[in-house]
Design a protein around this motif. Structure first.
Motif, PDB file in Angstrom:
ATOM      1  N   PRO A  36      15.521   5.661   5.042  1.00 57.25           N
ATOM      2  CA  PRO A  36      16.847   5.029   4.931  1.00 57.25           C
ATOM      3  C   PRO A  36      16.730   3.559   4.514  1.00 57.25           C
ATOM      4  CG  PRO A  36      16.465   5.875   7.158  1.00 57.25           C
ATOM      5  CD  PRO A  36      15.237   6.136   6.382  1.00 57.25           C
ATOM      6  N   VAL A  37      17.846   3.015   4.077  1.00 58.75           N
ATOM      7  CA  VAL A  37      17.871   1.642   3.554  1.00 58.75           C
ATOM      8  C   VAL A  37      17.439   0.636   4.610  1.00 58.75           C
ATOM      9  CG1 VAL A  37      19.376  -0.136   2.589  1.00 58.75           C
ATOM     10  CG2 VAL A  37      19.632   2.234   1.862  1.00 58.75           C
ATOM     11  N   TRP A  38      17.837   0.819   5.836  1.00 60.67           N
ATOM     12  CA  TRP A  38      17.480  -0.161   6.868  1.00 60.67           C
ATOM     13  C   TRP A  38      15.971  -0.221   7.065  1.00 60.67           C
ATOM     14  CZ3 TRP A  38      14.823   0.922  11.302  1.00 60.67           C
ATOM     15  CH2 TRP A  38      14.761   2.261  11.711  1.00 60.67           C
TER      16      TRP A  38
ATOM     17  N   PHE B 192       6.515  -7.191   5.040  1.00 63.94           N
ATOM     18  CA  PHE B 192       5.570  -7.533   3.988  1.00 63.94           C
ATOM     19  C   PHE B 192       5.783  -8.966   3.510  1.00 63.94           C
ATOM     20  CE2 PHE B 192       5.537  -2.795   2.995  1.00 63.94           C
ATOM     21  CZ  PHE B 192       4.420  -2.575   3.765  1.00 63.94           C
ATOM     22  N   GLY B 193       7.023  -9.410   3.449  1.00 59.24           N
ATOM     23  CA  GLY B 193       7.299 -10.792   3.052  1.00 59.24           C
ATOM     24  C   GLY B 193       6.722 -11.792   4.029  1.00 59.24           C
TER      25      GLY B 193
ATOM     26  N   LEU C 177       3.185  -2.176  10.732  1.00 59.03           N
ATOM     27  CA  LEU C 177       4.574  -1.820  11.009  1.00 59.03           C
ATOM     28  C   LEU C 177       5.347  -1.608   9.705  1.00 59.03           C
ATOM     29  CD1 LEU C 177       6.914  -1.430  13.006  1.00 59.03           C
ATOM     30  CD2 LEU C 177       7.288  -3.903  12.878  1.00 59.03           C
ATOM     31  N   GLY C 178       5.105  -2.477   8.723  1.00 57.85           N
ATOM     32  CA  GLY C 178       5.749  -2.304   7.421  1.00 57.85           C
ATOM     33  C   GLY C 178       5.357  -0.998   6.765  1.00 57.85           C
ATOM     34  N   LEU C 179       4.085  -0.636   6.842  1.00 51.14           N
ATOM     35  CA  LEU C 179       3.653   0.647   6.289  1.00 51.14           C
ATOM     36  C   LEU C 179       4.287   1.817   7.020  1.00 51.14           C
ATOM     37  CD1 LEU C 179      -0.154   0.122   5.622  1.00 51.14           C
ATOM     38  CD2 LEU C 179       1.702   0.222   3.963  1.00 51.14           C
ATOM     39  N   ARG C 180       4.379   1.696   8.328  1.00 55.16           N
ATOM     40  CA  ARG C 180       4.980   2.784   9.117  1.00 55.16           C
ATOM     41  C   ARG C 180       6.456   2.945   8.793  1.00 55.16           C
ATOM     42  NH1 ARG C 180       5.965   6.983  10.044  1.00 55.16           N
ATOM     43  NH2 ARG C 180       6.402   7.926  12.027  1.00 55.16           N
TER      44      ARG C 180
ATOM     45  N   VAL D 222      14.526  -2.241   4.117  1.00 56.14           N
ATOM     46  CA  VAL D 222      14.772  -3.680   4.304  1.00 56.14           C
ATOM     47  C   VAL D 222      13.813  -4.248   5.354  1.00 56.14           C
ATOM     48  CG1 VAL D 222      16.471  -5.355   5.150  1.00 56.14           C
ATOM     49  CG2 VAL D 222      17.165  -3.566   3.543  1.00 56.14           C
ATOM     50  N   ALA D 223      13.628  -3.531   6.451  1.00 57.34           N
ATOM     51  CA  ALA D 223      12.721  -4.009   7.498  1.00 57.34           C
ATOM     52  C   ALA D 223      11.279  -4.065   6.985  1.00 57.34           C
ATOM     53  CB  ALA D 223      12.815  -3.101   8.722  1.00 57.34           C
ATOM     54  N   ALA D 224      10.880  -3.081   6.169  1.00 60.71           N
ATOM     55  CA  ALA D 224       9.525  -3.090   5.609  1.00 60.71           C
ATOM     56  C   ALA D 224       9.332  -4.268   4.659  1.00 60.71           C
ATOM     57  CB  ALA D 224       9.251  -1.774   4.886  1.00 60.71           C
TER      58      ALA D 224
END
Length: 97
Positions: free
Chosen positions: A66-68, A77-78, A30-33, A71-73
């Motif tokens: 976009p920034v959102w 990953f975190g 999901l982070g990669l996407r 941030v979600a990615a």
């Protein structure tokens, strides 16, 4: 045979296996996407845009998300890094809580 199998413990193992075995890789994907570019076809507004199309060997420009989405990615990953670090610390401590 019900006395041989501890169904509560088996359920806990299955849930933990699903979370770690499928949830963490899914969160990473999901982070990669979220970091990936859009799949929308580029608009051909001008002749200059036509000269840089991928069919003609020009550069392919992928817009920055976009920034959102960034941030979600980072949150995805975190979480993955935190889960891996927690697993390593758990194993290094001898596997005891």
């Amino acid at each position: 045979m019900n006395g041989i199998v501890e169904w509560g413990a088996l359920g806990q193992v299955v849930v933990a296996g699903l979370l770690v075995g499928a949830g963490i890789p899914a969160l990473f994907a999901l982070g990669l996407r979220l970091l990936a570019g859009t799949t929308a076809a580029p608009r051909r507004a001008t002749a200059a845009a036509d000269r840089t199309s991928p069919e003609r060997g020009g550069p392919v420009v992928i817009p920055r998300p976009p920034v959102w989405r960034l941030v979600a990615a980072v949150l995805c990953f975190g979480t993955v890094v935190g889960a891996v670090a927690t697993g390593i610390v758990f194993l290094a401590a001898g596997g005891h809580s």
